[in-house]
Design a protein around this motif. Sequence first.
Motif, PDB file in Angstrom:
ATOM      1  N   PRO A  86      43.249  44.503 -27.556  1.00 28.03           N
ATOM      2  CA  PRO A  86      42.312  43.965 -26.549  1.00 28.03           C
ATOM      3  C   PRO A  86      42.868  42.756 -25.803  1.00 28.03           C
ATOM      4  O   PRO A  86      42.272  41.680 -25.801  1.00 28.03           O
ATOM      5  N   LEU A  87      44.001  42.933 -25.149  1.00 29.37           N
ATOM      6  CA  LEU A  87      44.658  41.838 -24.448  1.00 29.37           C
ATOM      7  C   LEU A  87      43.770  41.265 -23.337  1.00 29.37           C
ATOM      8  O   LEU A  87      43.626  40.046 -23.201  1.00 29.37           O
ATOM      9  N   ALA A  88      43.145  42.143 -22.559  1.00 29.40           N
ATOM     10  CA  ALA A  88      42.272  41.674 -21.469  1.00 29.40           C
ATOM     11  C   ALA A  88      41.075  40.904 -22.026  1.00 29.40           C
ATOM     12  O   ALA A  88      40.665  39.883 -21.452  1.00 29.40           O
ATOM     13  N   LEU A  89      40.524  41.350 -23.148  1.00 30.50           N
ATOM     14  CA  LEU A  89      39.397  40.633 -23.759  1.00 30.50           C
ATOM     15  C   LEU A  89      39.809  39.251 -24.246  1.00 30.50           C
ATOM     16  O   LEU A  89      39.045  38.291 -24.125  1.00 30.50           O
ATOM     17  N   LEU A  90      41.026  39.156 -24.807  1.00 26.81           N
ATOM     18  CA  LEU A  90      41.496  37.854 -25.263  1.00 26.81           C
ATOM     19  C   LEU A  90      41.716  36.915 -24.072  1.00 26.81           C
ATOM     20  O   LEU A  90      41.340  35.744 -24.133  1.00 26.81           O
ATOM     21  N   LYS A  91      42.272  37.420 -22.990  1.00 24.43           N
ATOM     22  CA  LYS A  91      42.460  36.597 -21.789  1.00 24.43           C
ATOM     23  C   LYS A  91      41.107  36.110 -21.266  1.00 24.43           C
ATOM     24  O   LYS A  91      40.955  34.942 -20.885  1.00 24.43           O
ATOM     25  N   GLU A  92      40.136  37.007 -21.261  1.00 21.79           N
ATOM     26  CA  GLU A  92      38.789  36.632 -20.808  1.00 21.79           C
ATOM     27  C   GLU A  92      38.182  35.594 -21.745  1.00 21.79           C
ATOM     28  O   GLU A  92      37.570  34.615 -21.312  1.00 21.79           O
ATOM     29  N   HIS A  93      38.373  35.802 -23.047  1.00 24.90           N
ATOM     30  CA  HIS A  93      37.846  34.861 -24.043  1.00 24.90           C
ATOM     31  C   HIS A  93      38.466  33.474 -23.864  1.00 24.90           C
ATOM     32  O   HIS A  93      37.775  32.455 -23.978  1.00 24.90           O
ATOM     33  N   LEU A  94      39.760  33.445 -23.574  1.00 21.85           N
ATOM     34  CA  LEU A  94      40.461  32.173 -23.380  1.00 21.85           C
ATOM     35  C   LEU A  94      40.214  31.576 -21.993  1.00 21.85           C
ATOM     36  O   LEU A  94      40.593  30.438 -21.744  1.00 21.85           O
ATOM     37  N   ARG A  95      39.630  32.395 -21.109  1.00 22.16           N
ATOM     38  CA  ARG A  95      39.361  32.001 -19.721  1.00 22.16           C
ATOM     39  C   ARG A  95      40.636  31.564 -18.999  1.00 22.16           C
ATOM     40  O   ARG A  95      40.677  30.548 -18.328  1.00 22.16           O
ATOM     41  N   LEU A  96      41.659  32.393 -19.180  1.00 21.86           N
ATOM     42  CA  LEU A  96      42.924  32.107 -18.511  1.00 21.86           C
ATOM     43  C   LEU A  96      42.796  32.457 -17.039  1.00 21.86           C
ATOM     44  O   LEU A  96      42.222  33.481 -16.679  1.00 21.86           O
ATOM     45  N   GLY A  97      43.370  31.642 -16.171  1.00 23.01           N
ATOM     46  CA  GLY A  97      43.363  31.916 -14.740  1.00 23.01           C
ATOM     47  C   GLY A  97      44.218  33.130 -14.428  1.00 23.01           C
ATOM     48  O   GLY A  97      45.124  33.474 -15.171  1.00 23.01           O
ATOM     49  N   THR A  98      43.942  33.790 -13.317  1.00 20.47           N
ATOM     50  CA  THR A  98      44.660  35.019 -12.989  1.00 20.47           C
ATOM     51  C   THR A  98      46.151  34.788 -12.819  1.00 20.47           C
ATOM     52  O   THR A  98      46.951  35.567 -13.302  1.00 20.47           O
ATOM     53  N   GLY A  99      46.564  33.730 -12.146  1.00 17.23           N
ATOM     54  CA  GLY A  99      47.993  33.475 -11.974  1.00 17.23           C
ATOM     55  C   GLY A  99      48.665  33.132 -13.285  1.00 17.23           C
ATOM     56  O   GLY A  99      49.781  33.531 -13.569  1.00 17.23           O
ATOM     57  N   PHE A 100      47.973  32.387 -14.153  1.00 16.40           N
ATOM     58  CA  PHE A 100      48.526  31.951 -15.429  1.00 16.40           C
ATOM     59  C   PHE A 100      48.694  33.106 -16.398  1.00 16.40           C
ATOM     60  O   PHE A 100      49.663  33.197 -17.116  1.00 16.40           O
ATOM     61  N   SER A 101      47.731  34.019 -16.405  1.00 17.25           N
ATOM     62  CA  SER A 101      47.718  35.067 -17.426  1.00 17.25           C
ATOM     63  C   SER A 101      48.481  36.314 -17.020  1.00 17.25           C
ATOM     64  O   SER A 101      48.568  37.249 -17.794  1.00 17.25           O
ATOM     65  N   SER A 102      49.058  36.358 -15.829  1.00 16.90           N
ATOM     66  CA  SER A 102      49.683  37.597 -15.382  1.00 16.90           C
ATOM     67  C   SER A 102      51.138  37.728 -15.805  1.00 16.90           C
ATOM     68  O   SER A 102      51.719  38.780 -15.686  1.00 16.90           O
ATOM     69  N   GLY A 103      51.756  36.666 -16.310  1.00 17.06           N
ATOM     70  CA  GLY A 103      53.161  36.726 -16.678  1.00 17.06           C
ATOM     71  C   GLY A 103      53.392  37.548 -17.935  1.00 17.06           C
ATOM     72  O   GLY A 103      52.593  37.523 -18.871  1.00 17.06           O
ATOM     73  N   ALA A 104      54.531  38.248 -17.974  1.00 15.30           N
ATOM     74  CA  ALA A 104      54.874  39.072 -19.128  1.00 15.30           C
ATOM     75  C   ALA A 104      55.100  38.218 -20.367  1.00 15.30           C
ATOM     76  O   ALA A 104      54.749  38.614 -21.477  1.00 15.30           O
ATOM     77  N   GLU A 105      55.670  37.032 -20.195  1.00 20.91           N
ATOM     78  CA  GLU A 105      55.893  36.139 -21.334  1.00 20.91           C
ATOM     79  C   GLU A 105      54.569  35.754 -21.983  1.00 20.91           C
ATOM     80  O   GLU A 105      54.447  35.723 -23.198  1.00 20.91           O
TER      81      GLU A 105
END
Length: 195
Positions: free
Chosen positions: A15-34
């Motif tokens: 659930p990578l997308a759910l974790l990003k949403e949970h962390l409230r990562l910004g779209t530019g910040f969370s889009s990197g492969a690293e």
Amino acid sequence: MILTELSSVPSGSLPLALLKEHLRLGTGFSSGAEQDDLLEAYLRAAISAVEGRTGLVLLEKSFNWALTAWRHYDRQVLPVRPVQSVDTLTLVDRAGGETVMPPETYHLERDSQNPALVAVGLALAVIPDGGSAEISFTAGYGPVWSDVPPDLARAVLLLAAEFYEHRASREGASLPTAILSLLERFRKVRLLGGA
């Protein structure tokens, strides 16, 4: 007794997308492969911690369990739960010769606490002297994240977020109380010495 995990959870099932949403990562910040690799690593660590604490397998995986003796002559409780299927039972002799037992000689007894391989007749097949029995089985709630019970899914997300947010200071830390509370009802109930 040796339990071997034969397959791992594919990245697409996490659930990578759910974790990003949970962390409230910004779209530019969370889009990197690293960043995705880091988040996936924390998700896998959180899943492992939850599985280790509860004895449950969250997402479907294949296992092989080798043992040298049956605990009971007519049934053997399996080491993890929930078990979806017993795929093969193989007897291995001292020289390494293998005999695959017919599926009609055993069946899976589904149980939320103690799933077991059960003999169809009076007893399970005799394990050769100096040999072993190998049980191949599939365990887990299902192949996709939505199959995982909500409290377990929430515990994984909370723990992955905890790992992420405190990545520089996690040495020796125990699980937070909120996560332990979510996991408590899923812990295995041991009656009669785990029989």
